[in-house]
Design an enzyme around this catalytic site. Structure first.
Site, PDB file in Angstrom:
ATOM      1  N   TRP A 228       0.481  -2.575  -2.145  1.00  0.00           N
ATOM      2  CA  TRP A 228      -0.937  -2.646  -2.326  1.00  0.00           C
ATOM      3  C   TRP A 228      -1.435  -3.882  -2.114  1.00  0.00           C
ATOM      4  O   TRP A 228      -2.630  -4.240  -2.918  1.00  0.00           O
ATOM      5  CB  TRP A 228      -0.950  -2.066  -3.860  1.00  0.00           C
ATOM      6  CG  TRP A 228      -0.635  -0.751  -4.094  1.00  0.00           C
ATOM      7  CD1 TRP A 228      -0.652   0.327  -3.968  1.00  0.00           C
ATOM      8  CD2 TRP A 228       0.694  -0.707  -4.700  1.00  0.00           C
ATOM      9  NE1 TRP A 228       0.006   1.614  -4.388  1.00  0.00           N
ATOM     10  CE2 TRP A 228       1.050   0.873  -4.776  1.00  0.00           C
ATOM     11  CE3 TRP A 228       1.944  -1.332  -5.429  1.00  0.00           C
ATOM     12  CZ2 TRP A 228       2.296   1.434  -5.653  1.00  0.00           C
ATOM     13  CZ3 TRP A 228       3.031  -0.972  -5.763  1.00  0.00           C
ATOM     14  CH2 TRP A 228       3.073   0.531  -6.110  1.00  0.00           C
ATOM     15  N   HIS A 229      -1.014  -4.419  -1.235  1.00  0.00           N
ATOM     16  CA  HIS A 229      -1.622  -5.727  -0.838  1.00  0.00           C
ATOM     17  C   HIS A 229      -2.288  -5.671   0.565  1.00  0.00           C
ATOM     18  O   HIS A 229      -2.385  -6.688   1.155  1.00  0.00           O
ATOM     19  CB  HIS A 229      -0.479  -6.990  -0.860  1.00  0.00           C
ATOM     20  CG  HIS A 229       0.083  -7.224  -2.280  1.00  0.00           C
ATOM     21  ND1 HIS A 229       1.361  -7.854  -2.259  1.00  0.00           N
ATOM     22  CD2 HIS A 229      -0.268  -6.824  -3.522  1.00  0.00           C
ATOM     23  CE1 HIS A 229       1.553  -7.879  -3.605  1.00  0.00           C
ATOM     24  NE2 HIS A 229       0.775  -7.296  -4.448  1.00  0.00           N
ATOM     25  N   TYR A 230      -2.843  -4.576   0.718  1.00  0.00           N
ATOM     26  CA  TYR A 230      -3.515  -4.406   2.217  1.00  0.00           C
ATOM     27  C   TYR A 230      -4.898  -5.128   1.934  1.00  0.00           C
ATOM     28  O   TYR A 230      -5.526  -5.641   0.930  1.00  0.00           O
ATOM     29  CB  TYR A 230      -4.137  -2.943   2.384  1.00  0.00           C
ATOM     30  CG  TYR A 230      -4.611  -2.233   1.095  1.00  0.00           C
ATOM     31  CD1 TYR A 230      -5.791  -2.179   0.802  1.00  0.00           C
ATOM     32  CD2 TYR A 230      -3.585  -1.277   0.365  1.00  0.00           C
ATOM     33  CE1 TYR A 230      -6.209  -1.315  -0.515  1.00  0.00           C
ATOM     34  CE2 TYR A 230      -3.886  -0.572  -0.524  1.00  0.00           C
ATOM     35  CZ  TYR A 230      -5.222  -0.435  -1.115  1.00  0.00           C
ATOM     36  OH  TYR A 230      -5.799   0.202  -2.215  1.00  0.00           O
ATOM     37  N   HIS A 231      -5.421  -5.633   3.227  1.00  0.00           N
ATOM     38  CA  HIS A 231      -6.466  -6.611   3.301  1.00  0.00           C
ATOM     39  C   HIS A 231      -7.004  -6.589   4.630  1.00  0.00           C
ATOM     40  O   HIS A 231      -6.646  -5.863   5.578  1.00  0.00           O
ATOM     41  CB  HIS A 231      -5.981  -8.030   3.029  1.00  0.00           C
ATOM     42  CG  HIS A 231      -4.774  -8.393   3.631  1.00  0.00           C
ATOM     43  ND1 HIS A 231      -3.521  -8.134   3.588  1.00  0.00           N
ATOM     44  CD2 HIS A 231      -4.603  -9.145   4.881  1.00  0.00           C
ATOM     45  CE1 HIS A 231      -2.514  -8.556   4.224  1.00  0.00           C
ATOM     46  NE2 HIS A 231      -3.157  -9.261   5.437  1.00  0.00           N
TER      47      HIS A 231
END
Length: 541
Positions: free
Chosen positions: A475-478
């Site tokens: 869940w560390h999308y950017h």
């Protein structure tokens, strides 16, 4: 040990960890006199600043701006406070099964076939994550061009309110010692700083197992300067063109839970702005819905083009996560991320353990064990985001292209190899069955329904294939609104006026081992900077 039951237990437990982040065990609700349902909003209202998205960046940003301006904070979800399914961590499985439009998380599946989720609650991703708190690496701060002193002050502002030292019981201690034993050195003890080696980090979960979130940072707000509207879904940003050299943002259209339309305008004033903090998916999506994006794509959705900006939605990245499940012959504590190994080769190694349940029913037997996982730095691989529909409540289409770049795959292989060594280390031996080889653990993990990708029989003998077959999200999308492409170094949207984007969508890489600390810091940092600019402008008059 019966492997059939073990697999069932693993599915329940892994799914629980992966979606534990959907449900924040928040403390008793603070008395926020400024927070109300959007149904109570006036049809038309006026503010100095309008912040879109009450998440990890939006809450500290709005709280800071409210000290010397009138601020409207629009959140599409509900409050994290008061719902027993959210506040009681033992009830999170009920939320796991909740795919309703009001769930605090909104599930989506990337075009890569990886199941993920995005926040839909005040406090954003801090309500649906594993709680780990660690600052960005100093090089990240330098590359962003941030003021180091204000960065440190902003981190401390966050830490005073929502960050704690984890308890570090037996399983997490064994993971820590295993990391050190296999050479992830030096041991740096407890610190928020990003340092090569092994360390204990902070957590937003307190000693009573109560989760604290970015919503708690609203306690810093000036109540007379802030209005927070819940269930306020922003449909578009309004622009003025007449008599202007380029488009000027001057208002937003949002709908409440009944579907009633409201418009919030900026008050007249050269420093007043709209600030988008809707996250890595929501911010580029909203820019496109408002007419700022690739012209041909917008026209295909019958959206009037305000500014042809082909780089909106580009540069989307998600740090791939891969895990190995390790059943334990002895009981273990329930723990989320507390320790991290920051390797020299570009992999971050963390772990979680304990008894959990998924889907509202217990697993076949008490879960004993944990899993150790690695997340790669960066990543180098990038993808893109596109609209599916004109409805802001629908998920956009997003492709992350996991492991497209060979360097990402090699980092995963090295990370999994290091995890294998930890599992076989003396320090971790009490939490591993002697008769279960690493190959058995790899096969067990690879056979689980971790994603929608096809399986391959050689996943346990080829770590490259294992990485591809078992890829998950952490869940560390950017990306999607990156600095220098969509926004400038002050986070102002290029080509238009009175509009900024302040959140993780502006990043090229995920900061630190886990980004929430830096995203909260950024909200505070930019709130202070914007207010300083406002005061300087007033003083010059």
């Amino acid at each position: 040990m019966d492997l059939g039951c073990l697999r069932l237990s693993f599915v329940a437990t892994l799914a629980t960890f992966l979606f534990f982040h959907d449900f924040c065990a928040c403390q008793k609700a603070p008395n926020y006199s400024f927070m109300r349902n959007a149904t109570a909003a006036k049809p038309v209202s006026y503010y100095d600043y309008i912040v879109i998205g009450g998440g990890t960046a939006g809450c500290p940003l709005a709280a800071s701006l409210s000290q010397n301006a009138s601020v409207l904070l629009l959140e599409r979800g509900d409050s994290p406070y008061g719902n027993p399914n959210i506040t009681n961590s033992g009830s999170f499985s009920a939320e796991l099964a909740d795919l309703s439009p009001t769930s605090p998380s909104q599930r989506f599946i990337s075009e890569d076939g990886v199941v993920s989720t995005r926040a839909r609650v005040l406090g954003g991703g801090t309500c649906i994550n594993a709680g780990f708190y660690t600052r960005a690496e100093p090089s990240f701060v330098r590359e962003e061009g941030w003021d180091g002193r204000l960065v440190n002050e902003s981190y401390q502002w966050v830490e005073k309110k929502v960050v704690f030292r984890p308890p570090m019981q037996r399983w997490q201690s064994a993971l820590r010692d295993g990391l050190v034993e296999v050479g992830v050195l030096p041991y740096n003890g407890f610190t928020y700083d990003h340092l090569y080696g092994t360390k204990i980090g902070g957590t937003i979960i307190d000693q009573n197992n109560q989760r604290h979130t970015a919503a708690d940072l609203l306690e810093y707000a000036n109540p007379s300067g802030l209005t927070v509207l819940l269930h306020a879904s922003v449909h578009k940003i309004l622009f003025r063109n007449k008599g202007k050299a380029r488009p000027v943002a001057h208002g937003v259209v949002f709908r409440d839970a009944t579907g009633a339309e409201h418009i919030a305008y900026l008050r007249n004033g050269p420093m007043n702005e709209i600030i988008v903090s809707a996250g890595a998916l929501g911010s580029p999506q909203l820019l496109m819905l408002s007419g700022v994006g690739p012209a041909e794509h917008l026209k295909a959705h019958n959206i009037t083009v305000v500014l042809d900006q082909p780089l909106v939605g580009q540069g989307m990245s998600d740090n791939p996560m891969n895990a190995i499940f390790v059943p334990s012959p002895v009981p273990v504590e329930v723990s989320l991320i507390q320790v991290v190994g920051i390797t020299q080769f570009g992999s971050y190694i963390e772990g979680a353990s304990g008894v959990n349940f998924a889907g509202g029913s217990p697993s076949p037997r008490p879960y004993r064990g944990g899993f150790i996982f690695e997340k790669i730095v960066g990543p180098e691989s990038t993808g893109h985001l596109e609209l599916r529909t004109r409805n802001p409540n629908d998920n956009p289409s997003v492709t992350f292209n996991y492991f497209k770049e060979p360097e990402d795959l090699q980092r995963c292989v090295q990370g999994i190899s290091t995890i294998e060594k930890i599992i076989e280390s003396k320090s971790f031996s009490r939490f591993k069955y002697d008769n279960m080889s690493v190959e058995t653990l790899l096969n067990m993990t690879a056979s689980m329904p971790l994603n929608l990708l096809p399986k391959h029989s050689n996943a346990s003998t080829s770590l490259e294939q294992f990485c591809r077959d078992t890829v998950m999200t952490i869940w560390h999308y950017h990306g999607g609104c990156q600095v220098g492409k969509v926004v400038d170094h002050d986070y102002k949207v290029l080509g238009v006026d009175a509009l900024r984007v302040v959140d993780g969508s502006t990043f090229y890489y995920s900061p630190g081992t886990n980004p929430q600390a830096t995203v909260m810091m950024l909200g505070r940092y930019m709130g202070v900077r914007i207010l300083r600019e406002r005061l300087a402008s007033n003083d010059s008059k």
